[in-house]
Design a protein around this motif. Sequence first.
Motif, short mmCIF file in Angstrom:
data_model
loop_
_atom_site.label_atom_id
_atom_site.label_comp_id
_atom_site.label_asym_id
_atom_site.label_seq_id
_atom_site.Cartn_x
_atom_site.Cartn_y
_atom_site.Cartn_z
N HIS A 1 -2.13 -10.97 -3.52
CA HIS A 1 -3.05 -11.82 -4.30
C HIS A 1 -3.55 -11.09 -5.54
O HIS A 1 -3.56 -11.65 -6.64
N GLU A 2 -3.91 -9.84 -5.36
CA GLU A 2 -4.42 -9.03 -6.48
C GLU A 2 -3.31 -8.78 -7.51
O GLU A 2 -3.54 -8.88 -8.72
N GLN B 1 0.90 -13.62 6.05
CA GLN B 1 -0.49 -13.92 5.70
C GLN B 1 -0.73 -13.67 4.20
O GLN B 1 -1.40 -14.47 3.53
N VAL C 1 -2.18 -3.38 6.86
CA VAL C 1 -2.67 -4.74 6.64
C VAL C 1 -3.01 -5.02 5.18
O VAL C 1 -3.28 -6.16 4.81
N ALA C 2 -3.01 -4.01 4.32
CA ALA C 2 -3.52 -4.18 2.96
C ALA C 2 -2.71 -5.16 2.13
O ALA C 2 -3.25 -5.81 1.22
N ILE D 1 1.54 -9.66 8.52
CA ILE D 1 0.80 -9.35 7.30
C ILE D 1 1.49 -9.92 6.07
O ILE D 1 0.86 -10.46 5.17
N ALA E 1 -1.87 -7.97 2.67
CA ALA E 1 -2.41 -9.33 2.74
C ALA E 1 -3.34 -9.62 1.57
O ALA E 1 -3.39 -10.74 1.06
N TRP E 2 -4.12 -8.62 1.13
CA TRP E 2 -4.95 -8.79 -0.07
C TRP E 2 -4.16 -8.46 -1.33
O TRP E 2 -4.36 -9.06 -2.39
N MET E 3 -3.29 -7.46 -1.22
CA MET E 3 -2.70 -6.89 -2.44
C MET E 3 -1.75 -7.84 -3.16
O MET E 3 -1.68 -7.83 -4.39
N ALA F 1 1.01 -16.36 2.12
CA ALA F 1 0.27 -17.63 2.22
C ALA F 1 -0.99 -17.57 1.37
O ALA F 1 -1.31 -18.52 0.64
N PHE F 2 -1.71 -16.46 1.45
CA PHE F 2 -2.97 -16.35 0.70
C PHE F 2 -2.72 -16.35 -0.80
O PHE F 2 -3.48 -16.92 -1.58
N ARG G 1 0.83 -1.21 0.00
CA ARG G 1 0.00 0.00 0.00
C ARG G 1 0.86 1.26 0.00
O ARG G 1 0.58 2.20 -0.73
#
Lengths: 137, 413
Positions: A73-74, A96, A66-67, A93, A69-71, A99-100, A30
């Motif tokens: 993947h995106e 995570q 924390v972003a 983070i 963790a999604w980013m 891993a994701f 981020r």
Amino acid sequence: MSGEIFFAAAGMGRKVRGQALVAKDGFSARYDLDRLRGVFSRPDHKLAGASYVGRVLVLDAAKGGVATAWMLHEMKARGVVPAALVLNAVNPIMVQGAAFADFTMISGFDRDITQAIANGALVEVDPTGERPFIRVI
Amino acid sequence: MKLTDEEQALRAGAFGRAAQWAIAHQIEVGRYLGARDFVAVSQAHVMADTESLGLAGVEWLEQLARLPAQERRVRISTITDPRGTDFAAAHKLKQQPWMVDLERRAIGALEALGVLMTNTCINYQTIMPPVLGEHVAYGDTGVVIYCNSVCGARSNFEGGPSALAAALTGRTPRYGYHLEERRRATLVVNVGLTPRELNDWGALGGIVGRLAGDYWQVPAIVGIERVPTSDEMKHFGAALASYGSVALFHMAGITPEARRLDQVLAPGHTVRSHEVGEAAIRAFQESYAEAIETIDVVVFSAPQLSLIEMAQVAGMLAGRRAKIPLLVVTSPQVKGDADRMGLTARIEEAGGTVLSGMCFYQSYAREMAEANGWRRLATNSAKLVNIVGGYGYRPALMSMPACIDAACNGGRL
């Protein structure tokens, strides 16, 4: 130097090869990245303006919020993503997120890994064994 | 990791595919970080704005949402961090329809999982603050550091996927700040000044965050001469977490685990110490204001404003008018009260825009900058100035009154 190997305390993901992009600075998707263009965008980041796509990022510590963790993947879904992350210190983070996203990451060395790997070196990152490592090819 | 019978059943899929994914994810994270087992958690707080999720993340959530109802529901109270838009104001912010559509899809998916769409990063001020010793799985670094430090709760930073995993299993890997031994101070910061304005508290948090350096450091602050308010702790903690990736601090004589400094120091161990005074706080703020003479937009956000802050903004705008965009961002819970008490009307009659359920940097900040021609941004949030530089802004950190003055002076500082 070719053949040098550095073992990490922990790792996840798959074995990858790539050109190292090295800096004694932190990493946060981020805070630090323009994820559309695939470059470091925070003006005071030591890699500001550099493309991270397909590179093995060798950096000091996971930073920011924390972003990531999604980013991760995106970023991986769009293919605008580093090949791997190699860090002196992680935060939860980054673990995570890796891993994701099924992303390659190793961390924790007995020396400052940003001083041990030369910027631009071709490296292999192997997190699959008992002792994860980064090796200069 | 040592697994109980229930955790092995979760892993085997006895509780459905969502929980099966969740515990597998948690085991992978727990193994990496050295967790020996799991700890039960009572609440989860999920960060899932669509700027972070992207299309891939939304589609992943929708896959979970399409599972049969008995396979997809969260097992504990689960709430959300701010969204990527305020639907009532998306057009005013010049957000694109695809952003709004993606937000609607994410909300639909999260609701199908049983998540309560609170859309707030100040749940500790508005929803249900955790109590001393309560194990929780919170996302948003500001939420985690406040709840760990001020409330005495136990949480690590839980990113969106991991917070959702905790919601689906009712537990989280026991590492980091769930362990008593991890909660001891690793550095002491002697403060020679008790800040007054919120931006000063944020600046102090930023300085301590830089000194701390990484997630595993726990600063103990010494020398604060009065008990800070919740808003002051909020800005201090949010900046500390933002600049340092820090999840826990102690404040000697003030926070619950550090009634005395020696209570958070490991016996027989010395820790590094630092001194921070007024000059450092001033220099920190001046470093952001260099060569900025005018600004394009004023933003109060990150964290969302409490009702008290909303009243302060409304009071400072009395009899004045903002001549550049002035965005005031709060939670849906506070917004209702602000509406009822006339604060929203007072701010908007003075030219401000009250936004609810979003946070500025989580709301496509780069695209908003390009669409609106915003580059130079003034705020009283140290956390926000730390983030938005990467989105192409040149931020200035100023007090709330100075920000209001700038807005009413047409952006001139």
